[in-house]
Design a protein around this motif. Structure first.
Motif, PDB file in Angstrom:
ATOM      1  N   GLU A  77      40.656  45.276  45.566  1.00  0.00           N
ATOM      2  CA  GLU A  77      39.882  44.085  45.195  1.00  0.00           C
ATOM      3  C   GLU A  77      39.012  44.348  43.968  1.00  0.00           C
ATOM      4  O   GLU A  77      38.859  43.494  43.105  1.00  0.00           O
ATOM      5  N   ILE A  78      38.445  45.532  43.894  1.00  0.00           N
ATOM      6  CA  ILE A  78      37.627  45.885  42.726  1.00  0.00           C
ATOM      7  C   ILE A  78      38.506  45.928  41.474  1.00  0.00           C
ATOM      8  O   ILE A  78      38.161  45.363  40.429  1.00  0.00           O
ATOM      9  N   LEU A  79      39.647  46.583  41.581  1.00  0.00           N
ATOM     10  CA  LEU A  79      40.526  46.750  40.420  1.00  0.00           C
ATOM     11  C   LEU A  79      41.043  45.408  39.911  1.00  0.00           C
ATOM     12  O   LEU A  79      41.093  45.174  38.702  1.00  0.00           O
ATOM     13  N   PHE A  80      41.407  44.515  40.828  1.00  0.00           N
ATOM     14  CA  PHE A  80      41.824  43.182  40.398  1.00  0.00           C
ATOM     15  C   PHE A  80      40.644  42.428  39.796  1.00  0.00           C
ATOM     16  O   PHE A  80      40.792  41.685  38.827  1.00  0.00           O
ATOM     17  N   GLY A  81      39.467  42.605  40.382  1.00  0.00           N
ATOM     18  CA  GLY A  81      38.270  41.962  39.848  1.00  0.00           C
ATOM     19  C   GLY A  81      37.965  42.400  38.428  1.00  0.00           C
ATOM     20  O   GLY A  81      37.392  41.646  37.632  1.00  0.00           O
ATOM     21  N   LEU A  82      38.368  43.612  38.093  1.00  0.00           N
ATOM     22  CA  LEU A  82      38.156  44.150  36.751  1.00  0.00           C
ATOM     23  C   LEU A  82      39.215  43.641  35.761  1.00  0.00           C
ATOM     24  O   LEU A  82      39.138  43.942  34.573  1.00  0.00           O
ATOM     25  N   PRO A  98      43.515  39.972  46.077  1.00  0.00           N
ATOM     26  CA  PRO A  98      43.933  38.572  45.897  1.00  0.00           C
ATOM     27  C   PRO A  98      45.430  38.403  46.155  1.00  0.00           C
ATOM     28  O   PRO A  98      46.116  39.387  46.463  1.00  0.00           O
ATOM     29  N   ALA A  99      45.905  37.181  46.011  1.00  0.00           N
ATOM     30  CA  ALA A  99      47.316  36.895  46.307  1.00  0.00           C
ATOM     31  C   ALA A  99      48.249  37.768  45.478  1.00  0.00           C
ATOM     32  O   ALA A  99      49.320  38.178  45.943  1.00  0.00           O
ATOM     33  N   GLU A 100      47.826  38.103  44.258  1.00  0.00           N
ATOM     34  CA  GLU A 100      48.660  38.935  43.380  1.00  0.00           C
ATOM     35  C   GLU A 100      48.929  40.309  43.988  1.00  0.00           C
ATOM     36  O   GLU A 100      49.964  40.931  43.710  1.00  0.00           O
ATOM     37  N   ALA A 101      48.009  40.773  44.829  1.00  0.00           N
ATOM     38  CA  ALA A 101      48.168  42.094  45.429  1.00  0.00           C
ATOM     39  C   ALA A 101      49.366  42.144  46.361  1.00  0.00           C
ATOM     40  O   ALA A 101      50.010  43.186  46.510  1.00  0.00           O
ATOM     41  N   ILE A 181      30.460  41.891  37.221  1.00  0.00           N
ATOM     42  CA  ILE A 181      30.688  41.715  38.658  1.00  0.00           C
ATOM     43  C   ILE A 181      29.424  42.040  39.436  1.00  0.00           C
ATOM     44  O   ILE A 181      29.004  41.286  40.324  1.00  0.00           O
ATOM     45  N   VAL A 182      28.803  43.161  39.102  1.00  0.00           N
ATOM     46  CA  VAL A 182      27.583  43.588  39.796  1.00  0.00           C
ATOM     47  C   VAL A 182      26.468  42.572  39.587  1.00  0.00           C
ATOM     48  O   VAL A 182      25.751  42.213  40.529  1.00  0.00           O
ATOM     49  N   ALA A 183      26.320  42.093  38.367  1.00  0.00           N
ATOM     50  CA  ALA A 183      25.279  41.102  38.076  1.00  0.00           C
ATOM     51  C   ALA A 183      25.488  39.834  38.889  1.00  0.00           C
ATOM     52  O   ALA A 183      24.535  39.259  39.438  1.00  0.00           O
TER      53      ALA A 183
END
Length: 321
Positions: A77-82, A98-101, A181-183
């Motif tokens: 999830e982190i890697l896709f978020g990036l 996400p669905a792509e995973a 993301i963190v913000a």
């Protein structure tokens, strides 16, 4: 591996971050010297770089990885978020967001397909400290084959989750994206805390598995931290970590709210009130039995702030009207 995290991996596994007194403490504490050192490392986002993982292993990256394998859903999830959709070439059988995973090559669940991972020729594999009890041998095999494996720390609170996100951002050349993301996560936490100002604290029991072996979150778990952050009293905080609890103990604790943090049992919200003796529990009397998304409230990634909001709404729906 804790019960809380295991149920986040899959429903067929056995069910399984440090408590803070309020959101400000949980998200804005002054970092320790070790945290300051880690932050300084995160800020150095130039290649080549050497990064140190959760088991103290140094890994040198000459350039941002072009092929990545993730061995746990939170990392994915982190890697896709990036924004690393194209770079991710392999994920586990348990990855559903996400669905792509779900469209990526699968490399196994608890037992990893070592040959397949090697065949994907990843520049780096991101493992997780919470799974070292069963993945250590696989990691050793991968490293023996020349594959770089970075073990991500098992975050115990929001600050450590933020560090993890920024660390993966740095290792993949996506540090600025990680900081955004963190913000956003911090903004969401602050927004929820604002809505909860002045709420009357409620006694909450959280269960992460159904009978015959009910598990709950004790002191020192990420879930306990989140309950304290929303000003709720975790009735199970008299014991450390995730642990099994008898139905009679739940009845005696008499929670105002029962939070169900799993979804593998159909109609669980109607089953709980039917347990012998539960008709005397305040949560049952007031129909305050609620279900939260197990992955969103357990995976140490970008959606955890949304999971925090979902938990707050489950316990204090009146604050979000």
């Amino acid at each position: 591996m804790k019960k809380f995290w295991k149920i986040g991996l899959s429903a067929f596994l056995a069910v399984g971050l440090l408590a803070a007194c309020n959101t400000k403490e949980a998200t804005n504490d002054k970092p320790s010297s070790a945290e300051q050192q880690e932050t300084s490392k995160v800020d150095q986002a130039t290649f080549p770089m050497t990064i140190t993982d959760a088991v103290g292993k140094d890994i040198t990256l000459e350039a941002p990885p072009e092929k990545i394998v993730s061995l746990i859903p939170s990392n994915t999830e982190i890697l896709f978020g990036l924004g690393l959709n194209d770079e991710i070439v392999g994920v586990t059988d348990n990855d559903d967001y996400p669905a792509e995973a779900t469209k990526k090559d699968k490399v196994g669940g608890v037992d990893y397909n070592i040959e397949q991972i090697i065949a994907l020729t990843p520049d780096i594999v991101f493992a997780h400290a919470s799974g070292m009890s069963y993945s250590k041998g696989a990691i050793e095999q991968l490293e023996a084959a020349g594959v770089k494996v970075f073990v991500v720390a098992d975050a115990k609170n929001f600050n450590e989750t933020y560090t993890t996100i920024e660390q993966l951002g740095r290792a993949t050349g996506k540090l600025e994206e990680a900081k955004k993301i963190v913000a956003n996560m911090k903004d969401k936490i602050e927004e929820v805390e604002t809505k909860l100002k002045g709420v009357e604290p409620k006694k909450v029991f959280l269960e992460s598995s159904d009978e015959p072996q009910i598990y709950t979150a004790g002191k020192g778990t990420f879930m306990n931290e989140m309950l304290e952050m929303i000003h709720a009293e975790n009735v199970a905080a008299d014991v450390n970590d995730w642990y099994p609890i008898e139905a009679e103990q739940i009845i005696a604790k008499n929670p105002d709210v029962i939070v169900v943090a799993y979804n593998y049992v159909p109609n669980i919200l109607t089953k709980i009130p039917q347990r012998p003796g539960f008709e005397t529990v305040t949560a049952v009397k007031n129909k305050a039995i609620v279900q939260v998304d197990e992955s969103m409230t357990s995976r140490q990634g970008p959606r955890l702030a949304d999971g925090f909001e979902e938990l707050a709404k489950a316990v204090y729906p009146e604050a979000f009207k």
